[in-house]
Design an enzyme around this catalytic site. Structure first.
Site, PDB file in Angstrom:
ATOM      1  CG  ASP A  95      -0.245   0.052   2.530  1.00  0.00           C
ATOM      2  OD1 ASP A  95       0.993   0.178   2.544  1.00  0.00           O
ATOM      3  OD2 ASP A  95      -0.921  -0.042   3.556  1.00  0.00           O
ATOM      4  CD  GLN A 215     -10.440   6.631  -0.745  1.00  0.00           C
ATOM      5  OE1 GLN A 215     -11.460   6.621  -0.062  1.00  0.00           O
ATOM      6  NE2 GLN A 215      -9.388   5.873  -0.437  1.00  0.00           N
ATOM      7  CG  ASP A 290      -5.650  -5.809   1.469  1.00  0.00           C
ATOM      8  OD1 ASP A 290      -5.375  -5.380   2.613  1.00  0.00           O
ATOM      9  OD2 ASP A 290      -6.207  -5.114   0.607  1.00  0.00           O
ATOM     10  CB  CYS A 337     -10.089 -28.375   7.209  1.00  0.00           C
ATOM     11  SG  CYS A 337      -8.622 -27.359   6.907  1.00  0.00           S
ATOM     12  CB  CYS A 339      -4.998 -27.053   7.058  1.00  0.00           C
ATOM     13  SG  CYS A 339      -5.533 -27.104   8.785  1.00  0.00           S
ATOM     14  CB  CYS A 342      -7.523 -30.088  10.104  1.00  0.00           C
ATOM     15  SG  CYS A 342      -8.467 -28.604  10.535  1.00  0.00           S
ATOM     16  CG  HIS A 368      -7.719 -24.105  10.594  1.00  0.00           C
ATOM     17  ND1 HIS A 368      -8.194 -25.232   9.943  1.00  0.00           N
ATOM     18  CD2 HIS A 368      -8.820 -23.343  10.882  1.00  0.00           C
ATOM     19  CE1 HIS A 368      -9.511 -25.164   9.848  1.00  0.00           C
ATOM     20  NE2 HIS A 368      -9.918 -24.031  10.415  1.00  0.00           N
TER      21      HIS A 368
END
Length: 404
Positions: A95, A215, A290, A337, A339, A342, A368
């Protein structure tokens, strides 16, 4: 268009504005729609860059203001730029520092922030803190929370800092207003943002892609005017920022005002990333997001779960692992899940780590939540490709669909 940057729309939804695409950069591709984890100071908190690679993170989003104050862009440049500094070889967004004009200014005055709520539902907080910014047409002076000194950023310095950081996609310098800002101030800030957009294009490093930022707060004529102005400039992509109104319905309305006016360039929504938001905003044509939300709530004991697996009463998309109901629970966080967390750990063990304040909890929980969000985005992309996005959204909102 920056060298080595392109965006291609691969498929569009027939019934919504959702679209499947790919952003190509000098350091790899970003499949869209995509969630971009936030690495504020060149780190996704609690994770290493090896974790990011293993999880399949395609891109990250770093904070120019904090890197400028805490580390210094010159040091990062001497270390070979952000990619070498943090050993991450994928695309990096940065940014411009413009958001701090809000978070350190009106955000403090109005008690509205990404940490609390950016949707104040019309309330005015009795708590007022010192405004740590001084905004003029030339730029923004910030009182640093790091060293207490005053620092100044304008479009030229914002582009110089991002060039030295060596990111792949940079944001134009802008002023983000508060949901409680009135029409006259919001117009003033928008017009300042437009002038800064032109200057950002003039000064930005041509090796980096640059996004302009729309904006205008929650004012229809301002949002439409800003969309038309930013679209008229030769930015590589378009970001939507600033106040999105008083509630989620207002945010949806802002997107409905803005997105149909835009062209085929990639669209990024700044700072939004809760699961219902992802579905609603993809439906309205957003390509990338984001947000600190997935990693922040992980550290606070909130773990994502597919609604079909049974979330908590307050939120069907997550559980609070600190609850005593998980003390003897042998199940993984989400049985659906895949991952590493998990696959390895039970809810009971994760609760034990959390209430014991063990550092290993923070990594396991963040792994996770990031994995869960990335797989959700993958399922959304598959649904757009197969023409079933609306059906996928409906099942998730009704609590019938697991990730993947």
């Amino acid at each position: 268009m920056a060298e080595h940057f392109s965006f291609e729309v691969l498929k569009r939804s027939r019934t919504t504005l959702a679209r499947l695409g790919v952003i190509r950069t000098r350091r790899g591709i970003i499949e869209t729609p995509q969630f971009i984890p936030v690495a504020t100071v060149a780190s996704v908190r609690a994770l290493g860059s090896d974790d990011l690679r293993a999880l399949g993170v395609q891109a990250i989003f770093a904070n120019t203001y904090h890197l400028h104050l805490r580390t210094g862009e010159d040091l990062i440049r001497r270390m070979g730029g952000l990619h070498r500094f943090m050993s991450f070889d994928g695309p990096i967004f940065t940014d411009s520092g413009g958001f701090q004009a809000f978070s350190l200014g009106l955000g403090r005055e109005h008690n509205i922030s990404k940490i609390g709520s950016i949707f104040p539902h019309g309330r005015r907080s009795a708590e007022r803190r010192e405004n740590l910014t001084r905004i003029t047409d030339e730029g923004v002076a910030f009182k640093s929370l790091v060293d207490g000194g005053w620092h100044f950023i304008d479009p030229r310095s914002a582009m110089r800092i991002q060039s030295r950081l060596g990111s792949d996609i940079v944001m134009a310098f802008d002023e983000c207003t508060s949901p409680l800002s009135d029409y006259d101030y919001t117009r003033e800030a928008m017009e300042r943002t437009h002038r800064w957009a032109v200057q950002s294009l003039r000064y930005h490093d041509r090796r980096q892609a640059i996004y302009g930022i729309i904006q205008g707060g929650w004012f229809e004529d301002l949002r439409r005017e800003s969309a038309d102005f930013i679209k008229s400039l030769p930015f590589d992509g378009i970001a939507i920022g600033g106040s999105l109104g008083n509630c989620k319905a207002d945010m949806h309305q802002v997107l409905e005002w803005v997105v149909p006016r835009l062209d085929a360039r990639p669209r990024h929504l700044l700072g939004i990333g809760e699961i219902p938001d992802i579905f609603e905003c993809v439906e309205r044509g957003i390509d990338t997001f984001d947000c600190v939300h997935p990693t922040r709530i992980a550290r606070r004991g909130n773990l994502y779960i597919s609604p079909a697996s049974g979330g908590c009463l307050e939120n069907k998309f997550r559980i609070s692992i600190k609850s005593s109901v998980f003390k003897d629970d042998k199940r993984p966080v989400d049985p659906r899940c895949g991952c590493p967390t998990c696959r390895m750990y039970s809810r009971a063990y994760l609760r034990h780590l959390y209430i014991s304040n063990e550092l290993s909890y923070f990594r396991a929980a963040t792994v996770h939540n990031v994995y869960f969000m990335l797989r959700l985005m993958e399922s959304i992309r598959k649904s757009i490709r197969s023409g079933k996005f609306s059906a996928l959204k409906r099942r998730w909102m009704k609590g019938e669909q697991a990730p993947g």
